[in-house]
Scaffold this motif. Structure first.
Motif: not given
Ligand code: HEM
Ligand SMILES: Nc1ncnc2c1ncn2[C@@H]1O[C@H](COP(=O)(O)OP(=O)(O)OP(=O)(O)O)[C@@H](O)[C@H]1O
Ligand SMILES: Nc1ncnc2c1ncn2[C@@H]1O[C@H](COP(=O)(O)OP(=O)(O)OP(=O)(O)O)[C@@H](O)[C@H]1O
Ligand SMILES: [Mg+2]
Ligand SMILES: [Mg+2]
Lengths: 222, 217, 260, 222, 217
Positions: D84-91, D94, E53, E73, E76-77, E89, E104-105
């Motif tokens: 979840f934290r590594m996800s490259s989506m914008k916070v 999320l 992390l 942050r 991480r992308r 999941y 998501a990436g």
């Protein structure tokens, strides 16, 4: 067998001691619930006095369910349920050990919650013996049922939500009996509080017997 | 020599998928058996069936003389299982955990320290909560927990995984020692070099059944 | 695996057809008796006719739950000793519970309708009503447990334990009127405490009980058979899965790298 | 960003669809709670004046907390919180994505619970517009707070018990506002239901702003 | 060649224990770096610090040009992390999961099938819930999820663990391919044979700091 029961209970209680879940988290939560309720009832004193017994048990039902969840979370995280099942302890010890630990934890909860309720709701205890006996009876019923249904849900996914669904209907009679008994003990109801208390003992006994008999089956498979 | 695991045409099902589709295996006392096979071949399922954690739905299965279709619980007393997951109580300290498992297995708590020493778990970490340990250190605690229960049948699912080189060879000698003391070891592993060196017999699984057995009798 | 005795392709046999026909006939007569022949009540008027469905339904539900518990007990006791694991007890427990839930629902619905007419509301926070809902939800939970996708024997055992515990609710529902002060009618039929139940009403009620029993028996038998057929189907697909998984090797060994 | 929000929400809802937690487990549970509560309190009838509105929101509070727990259980099991934290989506995505999924799930709960309460309590709706708006406002507040505190608890151990402790005090005002608004909507209270509803919107807005601003920080720390 | 990871005297703390005690490392683009060391040496901590992390409490840490003490942050992308745990999941199907991670990436969902094929995950299992898969199959899904996000920096913690022999060599070639396309791979592993073959450089950690670096410049 007693040694095994104590061993298991001690393990659970040691973890509780480390994490302080019952005292540090669940007890404040139940307190909070009681306070919110009191507030929602507009601090209507006579009403509060009437409702104290019921609200006490509602709060314990909530807190007890959380503690049961937590108790079986320990046994299921990191594939631990396999370890629990592979344990060479007797099934009866497993059942009684978990129940004992849960009993102690719920008691801790009650030791915090009880005085708080007496204080907030300004009720007088008319019959201490009944109050304590009913408290013990209800707690026994809660912990025995909790373990029985906790292990029923343990192997399954979605147990966070399944456990309360299974547990609440079973505990509802205890909730009712406990409330009535407390109302008698607090002198707001003339009903036979002792017979409600015996009902709770009967419920605990029934669940203990079923639990001792069925725990083996329930452990068999996930 | 008596047979410790005797499987005949064993079928086991999880969900509605047949994970074991007819396993015929007989393992004798004192053997060290490597179970190998591709990912998904059924190694874990086989070990779990041996431990009584997976219900056998057809065929005949005896472990340590017990019919697993009648009583899956009693033999567990003599079985030590190390799964893919470590089965650790993360809030306990390493030593407490092993002590608990030892006592729960009916042995003396004092076995714990010996077991931890055997797997090379540093004594400075005995009182550290398991949740703070590294992956390999946790694995060692898990292995020590198995050792401390003194099983007659050791079922190990990838025991070498996560361990460093030294601990791996060390584990091999622990297992060899156990086997020479009369215990039986059945383990699944993908470390071909280390496990071939250790094992006295190799069983290959494929599609939920035995595709090869170096010690077939 | 397949300890199937009479793996019928249909769920009906001559015997149950007779049962079905008599159920239909009895229902017709019951409607006649209940709606036409029996008199309206002095106090409740026409609404009293709800009685002929309301009361027999819950009794049948009780009966079904007794059956469920009894077969669960037998399942637990026998499952280890029988080659087929005593699965038929499990099936019986499941089908009886389904019928029990169905009839509990009928009681709830008729009760609520009746309540609207006599009390003016669909619902009252009354001990009998509440405990009935509790009974209903508990057995819904039981059915939910039965539907979980785990090994059938395992599920059967868990469900059996739950059935035994859930049964506690039945006496609670029955005696709730004595234990709590309630609006709801007290148990009366046997003692004749309620003067309204007399003559035609009495006989109509008894007859309704008989009819509903026949209907319930018929439904239970059919559910049992449907469950049995589902199990047979599952066993068949399992056989196919096993043989295709056994043959996996032919597909996979085509790849190199597997030598020992 | 909308695409990301929808992606995340859809993932959560797909899992919900598979496991049927909201509809299959939490909804019956909340129903049960309403029934038990009403019964336990009915003995002293004045307490029930708290009424349908209050009990509705108490039940939703309970169910919503369970759903929040479940929602973050997904994100934490199997070390998933790292994912979840590594996800490259914008916070922000999320935050909003989780909130949206939770909103939908709580709505499902309410669609079951609402009619049941209307039936059980035999209440008449005096103002449908208010009822629905208040329902939406409360649900928004619940889901936004749930996500904010869910992520706060997510990195920690003992989150089963910690999350409710964090969540309940924050949601207590929503509970009160929701109850008052519903009481107006049901015609049992002359109070200004709309202003209570606006309060809930304000609470949601505040938490959304705080959430959008702080989610980054909260994700950083494990 | 630009430096992808630049650590200077990096200290990191979990709880109150210093897991990294002064790491000096500089990894260039296109390298395949093996991080080795005993259990508890700090490999996982190092990888987590690279991924942002784990908070760096002293020293200077730059990853892909970003100062990790300022912004953990954004980089991480471009990073793909495979931890000890799989981060899956469990209720999703294998393919759904990889699709989700791919999307998501920021990539196209269609990458998912290619990624699963690359790790040799059989297409018959695409629509099976992850909770039903075997340990190795899950690991493959996790690796495919990393592949599908097309990271510029791959951080892999024991990528070979749980995989069968064939998949291991297959994974090696996937990583080599990625590196030759310009990505950087840093991985921790206890499989000495496989990882030495793969890596272009070996860093040895001990007690939370670098004890040896075959490519030190
Ligand atoms: C939802 C509402 C209701 C529920 C859940 C309900 C439930 C039950 C149950 C469980 C019984 C079986 C008692 C036993 O023998 O153990 C019963 C019997 C009965 N109910 Fe209801 N009831 C409801 C409403 C009503 C109403 C509104 C009336 C009429 C005013 C009514 C009249 C009766 C009568 C006459 C019996 C038979 C009592 C006897 O002879 O034992 N019920 N009901
Ligand atoms: N519901 C299901 N549908 C399809 N396949 C399933 C299902 N449940 C289990 N399986 C398959 O059953 C097999 C279980 O194998 P098992 O876990 O025993 O493998 P293993 O040999 O231990 O593999 P690994 O080396 O990866 O640990 C897997 O191939 C898995 O895909
Ligand atoms: N609270 C603590 N007390 C003592 N030691 C701690 C504490 N927290 C972490 N550690 C130590 O920090 C180290 C963490 O190392 P890390 O997980 O990075 O090791 P690793 O190199 O990945 O090992 P492995 O090969 O086992 O995965 C471990 O040695 C662990 O024991
Ligand atoms: Mg395996
Ligand atoms: Mg590590």
């Amino acid at each position: 067998m007693l040694a095994e029961v104590l061993l298991l209970a001690r393990k659970d209680l040691r973890i509780e001691w480390r994490a302080k879940v019952a005292l540090g988290q669940v007890a404040p939560l139940t307190l909070l619930i009681v306070v919110i309720f009191a507030f929602a009832l507009d601090a209507n004193a006579p009403l509060l006095e009437l409702g104290a017994g019921g609200l006490y048990w509602v709060a314990i039902l909530y807190g007890g369910t959380l503690l049961t969840q937590r108790s079986f979370e320990l046994e299921t995280e990191d594939g631990n349920f396999d370890g629990f099942r592979m344990s060479s302890m007797k099934v009866h010890s497993l059942f009684l050990g978990k129940a004992l630990a849960l009993f102690v934890q719920i008691c801790l909860l009650e030791i915090v919650l009880g005085p708080a309720i007496l204080l907030f709701y300004d009720v007088q205890v008319a019959n201490w013996a009944l109050l304590v006996t009913a408290g013990v009876a209800g707690t026994m019923a809660f912990s025995v049922c909790g373990v029985l249904w906790g292990v029923m849900a343990a192997g399954l996914r979605v147990r966070t939500t399944l456990l309360p669904l299974l547990l609440v209907p079973v505990l509802a009679p205890v909730l009712l009996a406990g409330s009535r008994a407390f109302e008698t003990a607090l002198g707001v109801r003339a009903d036979a509080g002792w017979s409600w208390t015996s009902l709770m003992f009967v419920i605990s006994a029934v669940h203990t017997v079923v639990g001792l008999g069925a725990f083996g089956f329930l452990l068999e498979e996930s | 020599m008596s047979a410790v695991v005797e499987f005949e045409d064993v079928v086991a099902v999880t969900g509605s998928f047949p994970v074991l589709t007819g396993v015929d295996v007989s393992v004798n006392e004192g053997e060290i058996v490597l179970v190998r096979g591709e990912n998904g071949a059924g190694k874990t399922s086989f070990l779990r069936a041996c431990a009584g954690l997976l219900r056998v739905s057809a065929g005949s299965a005896r472990v340590l003389g017990f019919d697993m279709r009648v009583d899956r619980r009693t033999p567990r007393r003599y079985i030590g299982l190390l799964g893919h997951e470590n089965n650790l109580y993360r809030d306990l300290w390493a030593k407490e955990h092993v002590e608990f498992r030892a006592a729960a297995g009916g042995g003396p708590k004092s076995d714990a320290e010996a077991a931890l020493a055997k797997v090379g778990f540093p004594s400075t970490l005995w009182s550290v909560p398991i949740s703070a340990l590294s992956a390999g250190q946790r694995r060692k605690v898990a292995i020590a927990s198995v050792i401390a229960t003194r099983p007659r049948l050791w079922l190990l699912d990838e025991p070498h995984a996560a361990l460093d080189a030294e601990s791996r060879t060390n584990l091999n000698s622990v297992l060899r020692e156990a086997a020479s003391a009369g215990a039986t070891v059945v383990f699944a592993s993908h470390e071909s070099a280390l496990s071939k060196e250790l094992s006295s017999r190799v069983i290959t699984l494929q599609g939920g059944r035995v595709a090869g057995d170096s010690g077939a009798s | 695996m397949s300890g199937g005795t009479n793996s019928t392709e249909m769920t009906a046999t001559p015997a149950t057809r007779v049962l079905g026909v008599s159920a239909v006939a009895a229902t017709a007569l019951m409607i006649l008796l209940g709606l036409v022949i029996s008199p309206a009540d002095v106090v409740q008027g026409e609404a009293v006719r709800m009685l002929y469905l309301h009361v027999p339904s819950i009794w049948i539900a009780y009966g079904s739950f007794v059956l469920t518990s009894f077969s669960s007990l037998l399942f637990l006791a026998r499952s280890k000793r029988r080659p087929d694991g005593g699965r038929h007890y499990d099936r019986l427990a499941g089908s009886a519970a389904e019928i029990g839930v169905l009839f509990t629902a009928i009681t709830l619905i008729t009760g609520m309708l009746w309540g609207k007419v006599t009390w003016g509301t669909y619902w009252q926070w009354d001990a009998r009503l509440t405990t009935t809902v509790l009974l209903f939800v508990t057995y819904l939970g039981y059915l939910a447990l039965r539907r979980l996708p785990v090994d059938p024997m395992v599920r059967g055992r868990r469900a059996a334990v739950m059935a035994l515990i859930s049964f506690i609710n039945v006496p609670i529902v029955h005696y709730s009127v004595d234990w709590w002060r309630t609006l709801h009618q007290k148990a009366s039929l046997s003692v004749g405490r309620r003067p309204e139940i007399t003559g035609e009403m009495y006989w109509t009620l008894l007859y309704s009980v008989l009819t509903v029993t026949i209907i319930a028996a018929w439904l239970t038998v059919h559910r049992y058979r449907v469950i049995r057929l589902e199990e047979l189907r599952d066993e068949e697909t399992l056989e196919q899965l096993i043989s295709s998984r056994r043959n996996e090797e032919t597909a996979d060994t085509a790849e190199p790298g597997d030598t020992i």
